[in-house]
Motif scaffolding. Structure first.
Motif, PDB file in Angstrom:
ATOM      1  N   LYS A  45       0.951  -1.538   0.291  1.00  0.00           N
ATOM      2  CA  LYS A  45       0.190   0.236  -0.042  1.00  0.00           C
ATOM      3  C   LYS A  45       0.925   0.962   0.263  1.00  0.00           C
ATOM      4  N   THR A  46       0.264   2.108  -0.839  1.00  0.00           N
ATOM      5  CA  THR A  46       1.126   3.580  -1.129  1.00  0.00           C
ATOM      6  C   THR A  46       0.395   4.493   0.433  1.00  0.00           C
ATOM      7  N   TYR A  47       1.291   5.337   0.366  1.00  0.00           N
ATOM      8  CA  TYR A  47       0.331   6.037   1.035  1.00  0.00           C
ATOM      9  C   TYR A  47       1.439   7.713   1.276  1.00  0.00           C
ATOM     10  N   ALA A  48       0.210   8.677   1.926  1.00  0.00           N
ATOM     11  CA  ALA A  48       1.216   9.770   1.508  1.00  0.00           C
ATOM     12  C   ALA A  48       2.057  10.599   2.437  1.00  0.00           C
ATOM     13  N   GLN A  49       2.628  11.784   2.754  1.00  0.00           N
ATOM     14  CA  GLN A  49       3.070  11.401   4.097  1.00  0.00           C
ATOM     15  C   GLN A  49       1.640  12.689   4.896  1.00  0.00           C
ATOM     16  N   GLY A  50       1.918  11.950   5.749  1.00  0.00           N
ATOM     17  CA  GLY A  50       1.076  12.427   7.373  1.00  0.00           C
ATOM     18  C   GLY A  50      -0.088  11.664   7.371  1.00  0.00           C
ATOM     19  N   GLU A  57      -2.051   0.513  20.417  1.00  0.00           N
ATOM     20  CA  GLU A  57      -3.310   0.586  21.350  1.00  0.00           C
ATOM     21  C   GLU A  57      -1.902   0.640  23.064  1.00  0.00           C
ATOM     22  N   SER A  58      -2.139   0.806  23.647  1.00  0.00           N
ATOM     23  CA  SER A  58      -1.333   0.810  25.449  1.00  0.00           C
ATOM     24  C   SER A  58      -3.023  -0.023  26.286  1.00  0.00           C
ATOM     25  N   VAL A  59      -2.378   0.472  27.796  1.00  0.00           N
ATOM     26  CA  VAL A  59      -3.319  -0.127  28.383  1.00  0.00           C
ATOM     27  C   VAL A  59      -4.069   1.765  29.337  1.00  0.00           C
ATOM     28  N   LYS A  60      -3.505   2.537  28.817  1.00  0.00           N
ATOM     29  CA  LYS A  60      -3.866   4.499  28.915  1.00  0.00           C
ATOM     30  C   LYS A  60      -4.064   4.378  27.441  1.00  0.00           C
ATOM     31  N   ALA A  61      -4.319   4.020  26.325  1.00  0.00           N
ATOM     32  CA  ALA A  61      -4.907   4.814  25.205  1.00  0.00           C
ATOM     33  C   ALA A  61      -4.678   4.122  23.420  1.00  0.00           C
ATOM     34  N   ALA A  62      -5.054   4.172  22.681  1.00  0.00           N
ATOM     35  CA  ALA A  62      -4.816   4.524  21.348  1.00  0.00           C
ATOM     36  C   ALA A  62      -4.375   5.741  20.364  1.00  0.00           C
ATOM     37  N   ALA A  63      -3.285   5.711  19.907  1.00  0.00           N
ATOM     38  CA  ALA A  63      -2.515   6.599  19.072  1.00  0.00           C
ATOM     39  C   ALA A  63      -2.506   5.589  17.271  1.00  0.00           C
ATOM     40  N   ASP A  64      -2.831   6.992  16.166  1.00  0.00           N
ATOM     41  CA  ASP A  64      -2.446   6.900  15.253  1.00  0.00           C
ATOM     42  C   ASP A  64      -0.786   6.188  14.789  1.00  0.00           C
ATOM     43  N   VAL A  65      -0.387   6.275  13.791  1.00  0.00           N
ATOM     44  CA  VAL A  65       0.797   6.089  13.336  1.00  0.00           C
ATOM     45  C   VAL A  65       0.748   6.405  12.160  1.00  0.00           C
ATOM     46  N   TYR A  66       1.132   8.079  12.274  1.00  0.00           N
ATOM     47  CA  TYR A  66       1.611   9.022  10.618  1.00  0.00           C
ATOM     48  C   TYR A  66       2.275   8.306  10.268  1.00  0.00           C
ATOM     49  N   MET A  67       2.627   8.776   8.297  1.00  0.00           N
ATOM     50  CA  MET A  67       4.185   8.075   7.866  1.00  0.00           C
ATOM     51  C   MET A  67       4.237   9.362   7.518  1.00  0.00           C
ATOM     52  N   PRO A  68       5.449   8.968   8.054  1.00  0.00           N
ATOM     53  CA  PRO A  68       6.512  10.547   8.298  1.00  0.00           C
ATOM     54  C   PRO A  68       7.263  11.025   6.642  1.00  0.00           C
ATOM     55  N   VAL A  69       6.569  10.419   5.697  1.00  0.00           N
ATOM     56  CA  VAL A  69       7.208  10.490   4.564  1.00  0.00           C
ATOM     57  C   VAL A  69       6.009   9.652   3.541  1.00  0.00           C
ATOM     58  N   SER A  70       6.261  10.251   2.016  1.00  0.00           N
ATOM     59  CA  SER A  70       5.330   9.231   1.184  1.00  0.00           C
ATOM     60  C   SER A  70       6.443   8.011   0.824  1.00  0.00           C
ATOM     61  N   GLU A  72       5.574   3.544  -0.650  1.00  0.00           N
ATOM     62  CA  GLU A  72       5.292   2.148  -0.249  1.00  0.00           C
ATOM     63  C   GLU A  72       5.631   1.176   1.193  1.00  0.00           C
ATOM     64  N   VAL A  73       4.768   1.318   1.633  1.00  0.00           N
ATOM     65  CA  VAL A  73       5.456  -0.014   2.253  1.00  0.00           C
ATOM     66  C   VAL A  73       5.707  -1.405   1.822  1.00  0.00           C
ATOM     67  N   VAL A  74       7.129  -2.272   2.342  1.00  0.00           N
ATOM     68  CA  VAL A  74       7.837  -3.128   1.874  1.00  0.00           C
ATOM     69  C   VAL A  74       7.879  -4.113   2.565  1.00  0.00           C
ATOM     70  N   GLU A  75       7.808  -4.171   4.172  1.00  0.00           N
ATOM     71  CA  GLU A  75       7.851  -5.025   5.296  1.00  0.00           C
ATOM     72  C   GLU A  75       6.835  -3.798   6.036  1.00  0.00           C
ATOM     73  N   VAL A  76       6.199  -5.064   7.076  1.00  0.00           N
ATOM     74  CA  VAL A  76       6.109  -4.940   8.229  1.00  0.00           C
ATOM     75  C   VAL A  76       6.975  -5.674   9.480  1.00  0.00           C
ATOM     76  N   ASN A  77       6.810  -5.305  10.823  1.00  0.00           N
ATOM     77  CA  ASN A  77       7.635  -5.889  11.686  1.00  0.00           C
ATOM     78  C   ASN A  77       6.579  -6.782  11.994  1.00  0.00           C
ATOM     79  N   GLU A  78       6.203  -8.170  12.169  1.00  0.00           N
ATOM     80  CA  GLU A  78       5.484  -9.486  11.786  1.00  0.00           C
ATOM     81  C   GLU A  78       5.694  -9.683  13.169  1.00  0.00           C
ATOM     82  N   LYS A  99       8.272  -1.262   7.107  1.00  0.00           N
ATOM     83  CA  LYS A  99       9.345  -0.154   6.686  1.00  0.00           C
ATOM     84  C   LYS A  99       9.024   0.046   4.438  1.00  0.00           C
ATOM     85  N   VAL A 100       9.513   1.743   4.679  1.00  0.00           N
ATOM     86  CA  VAL A 100       9.237   1.644   2.949  1.00  0.00           C
ATOM     87  C   VAL A 100       9.529   2.497   2.044  1.00  0.00           C
TER      88      VAL A 100
END
Length: 124
Positions: A45-50, A57-70, A72-78, A99-100
């Motif tokens: 999947k391709t993302y734009a910066q931002g 998610e934590s025991v306190k809250a959930a937070a979005d993870v933003y794309m710091p640069v535009s 394509e995601v090439v790998e995720v940390n399984e 990884k992007v």
């Protein structure tokens, strides 16, 4: 290693444009507390910066993870998906998120270096 930081508290290691590594900062994991779940982006999947690329998610809250640069995601940390606590114990190494492949390396220039990020985080 070329590590930069976003004002959304992501770090990016841009040493290799073919597989630039992204994760959350020590400051972010401190603020979240114990991480219990991560929703990682879809490989290919391709993302734009931002864009929102995932959720932590934590025991306190959930937070979005933003794309710091535009790019394509090439790998995720399984390993992180299986053991979300890596985001707490080793957020800037084994706890990486994905990884992007950069689509615009110039976007790195808008990110903060370590000293600027420390100043920003201290006042956040």
């Amino acid at each position: 290693m070329t590590i930069k930081f976003s004002k959304d508290h992501e770090w990016i290691n841009a040493a290799d444009a073919a597989a630039t590594v992204v994760g959350i900062t020590v400051h972010a994991q401190d603020a979240l507390g114990d991480v219990v779940f991560v929703d990682l982006p879809e490989v290919g999947k391709t993302y734009a910066q931002g864009d929102v690329a995932g959720v932590v998610e934590s025991v306190k809250a959930a937070a979005d993870v933003y794309m710091p640069v535009s790019g394509e995601v090439v790998e995720v940390n399984e390993e992180l998906r299986a053991n979300p606590s890596l985001a707490n114990s080793d957020p800037e190494a084994a706890g990486w998120f994905f990884k992007v492949k950069l689509s615009n390396a110039a976007e790195l220039d808008a990110l903060l270096d370590a000293a600027a990020y420390q100043d920003f985080a201290a006042n956040a």
